[in-house]
Every structure is written in structure tokens, then in C-alpha cells.
Design an enzyme around this catalytic site. Structure first.
Site, PDB file in Angstrom:
ATOM      1  CG  HIS A 264      -1.790   1.163   1.384  1.00 21.45           C
ATOM      2  ND1 HIS A 264      -3.117   1.147   1.000  1.00 21.45           N
ATOM      3  CD2 HIS A 264      -1.558   2.411   1.841  1.00 21.45           C
ATOM      4  CE1 HIS A 264      -3.648   2.341   1.226  1.00 21.45           C
ATOM      5  NE2 HIS A 264      -2.719   3.128   1.743  1.00 21.45           N
ATOM      6  CD  GLU A 265       1.565   3.595   3.730  1.00 22.06           C
ATOM      7  OE1 GLU A 265       1.764   4.689   3.183  1.00 22.06           O
ATOM      8  OE2 GLU A 265       0.498   3.327   4.340  1.00 22.06           O
ATOM      9  CG  HIS A 268       0.312   6.229  -0.591  1.00 24.88           C
ATOM     10  ND1 HIS A 268      -0.717   6.935  -1.151  1.00 24.88           N
ATOM     11  CD2 HIS A 268      -0.224   5.557   0.463  1.00 24.88           C
ATOM     12  CE1 HIS A 268      -1.835   6.700  -0.467  1.00 24.88           C
ATOM     13  NE2 HIS A 268      -1.561   5.865   0.518  1.00 24.88           N
ATOM     14  CD  GLU A 294      -5.658   5.389   0.568  1.00 26.79           C
ATOM     15  OE1 GLU A 294      -4.712   6.194   0.703  1.00 26.79           O
ATOM     16  OE2 GLU A 294      -5.773   4.364   1.239  1.00 26.79           O
TER      17      GLU A 294
HETATM   18 ZN    ZN Z   1      -2.951   5.241   1.949  1.00 26.47          ZN
END
Ligand code: ZN
Length: 499
Positions: A264-265, A268, A294
């Protein structure tokens, strides 16, 4: 004109420097700073934020923008210069509404609220955090009062994170989404539950770290321009496209906590590392919005990381790292990581229930802002909504109202971007599948460059040149829309729970 643009760029570059210096202080506070440092860190962050704000609202900048605005109309509207003037003018107008004293006070209060939240969460006592949150909510009311009246006071907050989207528009997107997600969850509850016992064993934490590093290296995280550390709450901070920092955490009883938050990170970070070079040290060297941000993290975490294609590629390596999975068939593992189970913690929620966690928070924030809910009544309001929405009741505040850090920063209006990001990720995915028809076969072969290249080309390199709605429309041909996400959930979970 070109001289003035140059002057504008110089001022904006210095503001950018100060903002990123402040971000570095924040990164440090959450990773390595000794806890006793919070008070002084509050002053340090407050001073820097105030300096940045003073520059961002200076008469000199205002005059320069006034001079540039009329002539910017003669430029190619998609050129960096024209977009820079537009974005800088928007930022200036917004910043000018907020007094410097307020900015400094917020940084100071937030730096003290953060350790109070951490302590409250650790001891599961909301009362420890309550006075800080009361102060932050009071400050949020003040923040809203600085702006011209909007159709709904929440619009003012939302505009900080998702420019251009109103509360009414968001509620119009969320209402049918909620109904259909609730119906899907109800249907799933009637099917035999998936067995996920293979995931809940002891997993060596160093091996978890190493496997996460292996995967994000493979999908394209650039270690020359980034690093990873540990923190209680995983997050990404970008100091520039050449210095993007992510964090993760390891849970010895469940490997997915670490892997999926790492992916997830990384999503980003790939966005931040992908801004075009010319956009650096300017407001264009930022994401289009938090929801677009996101959409990137959720795409790598879920549409890639929780897909069967991805695990056809990655599962053998995972079994080598964690021999306790030997003998667990791939399909059993795949179903296990996608098990739908209404649960207490948003960051651990499955894709089918996740948005409900977000909607619950949004309603609570709106009630706080409308004054129909008091901070002291939050734990009770939280727990009763959890029961209504998800059918679960938190055993304590740590697993309820205290689980997320955002309110400790005074960031109300942020949560809806999580659900919007899910919707955008599915819209992008439908477009990607149309434009790269063999995308799933590529992922299955461990090839991620076409996907990353597409995201770089269509989204990343533009930074903040396009407004979020405009960006989504340019790439997918439609505004933010829940239908693709619902189609995605339906297809995926019918296959898992019918098969
Ligand atoms: Zn996030």
C-alpha cells in the site's frame, strides 16, 4: 511574463522547501524521535509551518499572481506555466483565509495531541485523548469560520483534501455504494466461510520485512530515491520525488499486516517518485488529491496484491520465505487473504467491508462539525455505529474510536478520500484492462513495468497539474463513479464465495 514566472517559481520553491522540512520533522516524530521530544518538536514544527504560511500569503506573492493571472490565459492551458499559475492562485486564496497564528497553534497542538493519542490508544483510555481532541475539534470549527459560508461546513474541510468535491456530491456517490456493499456482505454471510487458518500462525518478522522488500523492489520502488522504516501506523512522507519514505509494521501472528501495508505505502511512493522532473520544488510536485493518491496505494495493495494473478507469480517465493505454508494450496491461500469478515480495524478490513468503516467515520465527522455530537460521546457513538454498519462491537476504545491517528493531527475531512480512492482504483483498472489486454498475464509472469509505465504516463508524471475530477475524467472518460468498484467486488467475491 517570463521574468515574473521565474520570480513566482522562486517564491514557490522556498515555500515547498519549508513544507518538506516540516514533513521531515513529522516523519522523525513518528519513527525515531524520543517521546519526550514532543513538546519542543511542537514549537519547531509550529515555527516552520508559520514561516511557510507567511510566505504563502505574502503581499509580494499576491501581487505577482494578480499580475500573472490575466496573461496566463494566453498560454497553452495545459502547459506547466499556465497550470502553475492556476494552482498557485488557488493555494494562495485558500491560505490567505487562514491566520498565521492559527497555523502555528495547530502545529503545536497536533504535536502534543499525537503522543496523547498514542498513550490513550496503548492504555485504551479515550479520556487521555479527549481534551486534545476537544481542542482540535474546536480549532476545526474555527478553521471553517475563516472561509466564506459553504453549502455545508464539511465542504470547507473536504476541499483541503479533495478540491472541488462537495459533501452533497460525495453523499450522492456513497449512498448507493453503501446499500450495495451491505447487500453483498449479507449475501457473503450466507455462504460457507473461507478458512484462513493458514495465515494465522507465527511468521518470523525479519522474513516478513525481507519479503515485503523483495516484492516492492520487484514492482518498481526505487531505493536510490526512497527508504523504508518501522512505525506504529504505516505512512508515506515525500521530501521530494528523490526522497520518498515509507514505513511498515510487522505482526508476528499475521504476515499480511506487513505485506499488504508495505505494498500500500509503496503504491503511494511510486506516485511520488513518478512526478516529472520539471515539477519539483513547486506546488505541481504534489499529488492531484488524496483520493487519487489512495487510488494508487489501493491498486497495488488490492487489485494487484490481493489478486490471483499476482499470487500465481509470488506464492512460490512466499512459501520459500515461510515454509509453514508448504502444503497450503494456492487457491486456499488466495481465498484466505480475501476472506470477508466484518471486523473492528479499518486498516485490516477486507475490500468488501472497508468502505463502511470510512462512511461511519465520515458521518461522525459531519456530526461533530454540525455540533450534533460532542467529543465526550464519541466512543459510544462509534460503538453503536459499528454495531449498525458491521454488526461488531469494539471491546475497548483502542479497537474502536482510537484506532486511527488522523484526528490527532486535526485532520477532519480526510477519511472520505480513502473510499473515493477505492472507487478511482477500480475505474483506472477497467481502463487499464482495456488498454493493456494482457495485464493479468503480465502480472502472473512477475512483470510490472507495463502497469507502472501506464500509471507513470497517465497519472504520476502530471503531479498536481490537473484537478482530481479532471484527471479521472481525462484518463477514464468519466467522473468519480462507484459502478466499476461494485462490479469488481461482485465478480471477485461471487467467485470466491460461490466456488
Ligand atoms: Zn494510503
Amino acid at each position: 511574463m517570463s521574468e515574473k514566472i521565474q520570480k513566482l517559481r522562486e517564491i514557490l520553491a522556498e515555500i515547498f522547501d519549508l513544507e518538506r522540512a516540516s514533513a521531515l520533522l513529522g516523519w522523525d516524530q513518528q519513527t525515531y524521535m524520543p517521546s519526550a521530544g514532543a513538546l519542543m518538536r511542537g514549537y519547531q514544527s509550529g515555527t516552520i509551518d508559520r514561516m511557510a504560511h507567511d510566505m504563502a500569503t505574502s503581499a509580494a506573492l499576491g501581487k505577482l499572481l494578480d499580475d500573472l493571472r490575466p496573461t496566463a490565459g494566453s498560454l497553452d492551458p495545459d502547459s506547466d506555466d499556465a497550470r502553475l499559475v492556476r494552482v498557485a492562485a488557488l493555494d494562495f486564496e485558500r491560505a490567505k483565509c487562514v491566520p498565521s497564528d492559527y497555523v502555528e497553534e495547530l502545529a503545536r497542538v497536533a504535536a502534543q495531541a499525537f503522543p496523547a493519542w498514542a498513550q490513550a490508544r496503548q492504555s485504551s483510555r479515550f479520556s487521555v485523548f479527549q481534551p486534545y481532541l476537544e481542542k482540535l475539534v474546536e480549532m476545526t470549527h474555527r478553521y471553517v469560520s475563516f472561509f466564506p459560508p459553504a453549502a455545508h461546513p464539511y465542504d470547507v474541510l473536504l476541499d483541503r483534501f479533495e478540491p472541488g468535491l462537495t459533501t452533497a456530491e460525495m453523499q450522492a456517490i456513497f449512498k448507493p455504494l453503501r446499500e450495495k456493499q451491505v447487500a453483498l456482505i449479507k449475501w457473503i454471510a450466507t455462504a460457507p466461510q473461507v478458512d484462513d487458518s493458514c495465515l494465522h500462525q507465527k511468521f518470523d518478522t525479519q522474513a516478513q520485512w525481507d519479503f515485503g522488500v523483495h516484492i516492492i523492489t520487484k514492482i518498481g520502488f526505487d531505493w536510490n530515491r526512497g527508504r523504508q522504516d518501522k512505525s506504529a501506523h504505516p505512512f508515506t512522507v515525500s521530501l521530494s520525488a528523490d526522497d520518498v519514505r515509507i514505513t511498515t509494521r510487522m505482526n508476528p501472528d499475521y504476515f499480511g499486516d506487513s505485506l499488504f501495508s508495505t505494498m500500500h505505502e509503496c503504491g503511494h511512493a511510486l506516485y511520488e517518485q513518478g512526478f516529472a522532473e520539471g515539477l519539483g520544488r513547486s506546488p505541481l510536485g504534489n499529488a492531484a488529491s488524496l483520493a487519487v493518491h489512495e487510488s494508487q496505494s489501493r491498486m497495488w495493495e488490492n487489485l494487484v496484491g490481493r489478486s490471483l494473478s499476482f499470487w500465481r507469480y509470488a506464492y512460490p517465493a512466499l512459501v520459500t520465505s515461510f515454509p509453514q505454508l508448504k502444503g497450503v494450496p494456492l487457491t486456499t491461500f488466495y481465498k484466505a487473504i480475501n476472506r470477508v469478515q466484518p471486523s473492528l480495524i479499518r486498516t485490516e478490513a477486507d475490500e468488501a467491508t472497508y468502505n463502511l468503516h470510512v462512511m461511519l467515520r465520515m458521518e461522525i465527522e459531519i456530526a461533530l462539525l454540525e455540533g450534533t455530537l460532542a467529543v465526550k460521546d464519541l466512543p459510544e457513538a462509534w460503538n453503536s455505529r459499528m454495531k449498525d454498519y458491521l454488526g461488531v462491537t469494539p471491546p475497548d476504545d483502542a479497537h474502536g474510536v482510537l484506532q486511527d491517528v488522523h484526528w490527532a493531527y486535526g485532520e477532519l475531512g480526510y477519511f472520505p478520500t480513502y473510499a473515493l480512492g477505492n472507487l478511482i482504483s477500480a475505474q483506472l483498472w477497467e481502463t487499464i484492462r482495456a488498454q493493456i489486454p494482457d495485464i493479468e498475464a503480465q502480472i502472473e509472469a512477475g512483470k510490472f513495468d507495463a502497469l507502472l509505465g501506464w500509471l507513470r504516463e497517465k497519472i504520476h508524471r502530471h503531479g498536481r497539474k490537473f484537478a482530481p475530477q479532471e484527471m479521472v475524467r481525462r484518463v477514464t472518460g468519466s467522473g468519480i463513479d462507484a459502478a466499476p468498484y461494485l462490479r469488481y467486488l461482485e465478480t471477485k467475491y461471487r467467485a470466491i464465495y460461490e466456488g
